[in-house]
Design an enzyme around this catalytic site. Structure first.
Site, PDB file in Angstrom:
ATOM      1  CE1 TYR A   1       4.971 -34.535  -7.313  1.00  0.00           C
ATOM      2  CE2 TYR A   1       2.592 -34.632  -7.409  1.00  0.00           C
ATOM      3  CZ  TYR A   1       3.743 -34.262  -6.759  1.00  0.00           C
ATOM      4  OH  TYR A   1       3.673 -33.614  -5.558  1.00  0.00           O
TER       5      TYR A   1
ATOM      6  CG  ASN B   1      -2.225 -29.956  -7.326  1.00  0.00           C
ATOM      7  OD1 ASN B   1      -1.797 -29.206  -8.186  1.00  0.00           O
ATOM      8  ND2 ASN B   1      -1.697 -30.029  -6.112  1.00  0.00           N
TER       9      ASN B   1
ATOM     10  CB  ILE C   1       6.427 -31.440  -2.867  1.00  0.00           C
ATOM     11  CG1 ILE C   1       7.404 -30.521  -3.598  1.00  0.00           C
ATOM     12  CG2 ILE C   1       5.233 -31.798  -3.699  1.00  0.00           C
ATOM     13  CD1 ILE C   1       8.103 -31.171  -4.784  1.00  0.00           C
ATOM     14  CB  ALA C   2       4.650 -26.746  -0.161  1.00  0.00           C
ATOM     15  CB  ILE C   3       6.935 -23.867  -4.513  1.00  0.00           C
ATOM     16  CG1 ILE C   3       7.645 -25.140  -4.988  1.00  0.00           C
ATOM     17  CG2 ILE C   3       7.722 -22.609  -4.893  1.00  0.00           C
ATOM     18  CD1 ILE C   3       9.029 -25.371  -4.449  1.00  0.00           C
TER      19      ILE C   3
ATOM     20  CD  GLU D   1      -1.662 -41.792  -1.097  1.00  0.00           C
ATOM     21  OE1 GLU D   1      -1.455 -40.948  -0.218  1.00  0.00           O
ATOM     22  OE2 GLU D   1      -1.810 -42.991  -0.863  1.00  0.00           O
TER      23      GLU D   1
END
Length: 146
Positions: free
Chosen positions: A117, A110, A74-76, A105
């Site tokens: 999450y 982070n 997942i990335a923005i 994971e």
């Protein structure tokens, strides 16, 4: 930017270059273009993209196996972080897959991802020592069907 201006779409192989580009700016060890393409072509794998003003600004890649979904990536885009887009993306994935347990994971370092999450109902249930480069541990998280 307003969250409500973002559109979430299902990704196709045509989106591989956009995902690959975002990978490069988001991960210490990004996937290759070939890895992204192979993922998007694979059975039981899905991708979701966030579109803002015609450009992809984020994505999530998931794998499905039996009653379980693994959040693979997942990335923005860095310019669009802080607007709640990752929450929007996670909520969409969870809403469309209510019958599944989720796992992922994440690096213990982070903190923003850990907060995301947890806010989406994931709980830390284990650890993988030295899982990431430079000896970072991974936290194994689950969101289980209630």
């Amino acid at each position: 930017m307003k969250r409500e201006d973002a559109i979430i779409k299902n990704l196709s192989l045509d989106d591989a270059q956009y995902v690959y580009s975002l990978e490069q700016g988001s991960f210490k060890i990004p996937w290759s273009r070939n890895s992204v393409e192979n993922f998007l072509k694979s059975e039981n794998k899905e991708g979701y993209g966030i579109i803002h003003e015609g450009s992809m600004v984020g994505y999530a890649l998931i794998s499905k196996l039996l009653d379980e979904i693994t959040i693979e990536r997942i990335a923005i885009d860095e310019k669009f972080r802080g607007y709640g887009l990752s929450t929007l993306l996670m909520n969409k994935i969870i809403e469309e897959n209510k019958e599944f347990n989720f796992t992922l994971e994440v690096s213990e370092k982070n903190k923003s991802a850990l907060c995301l999450y947890k806010s989406c109902g994931f709980k830390a249930e284990g650890q993988r020592k030295d899982y990431y480069a430079q000896g970072e541990n991974a936290i194994i998280m689950w969101r289980k069907i209630i």
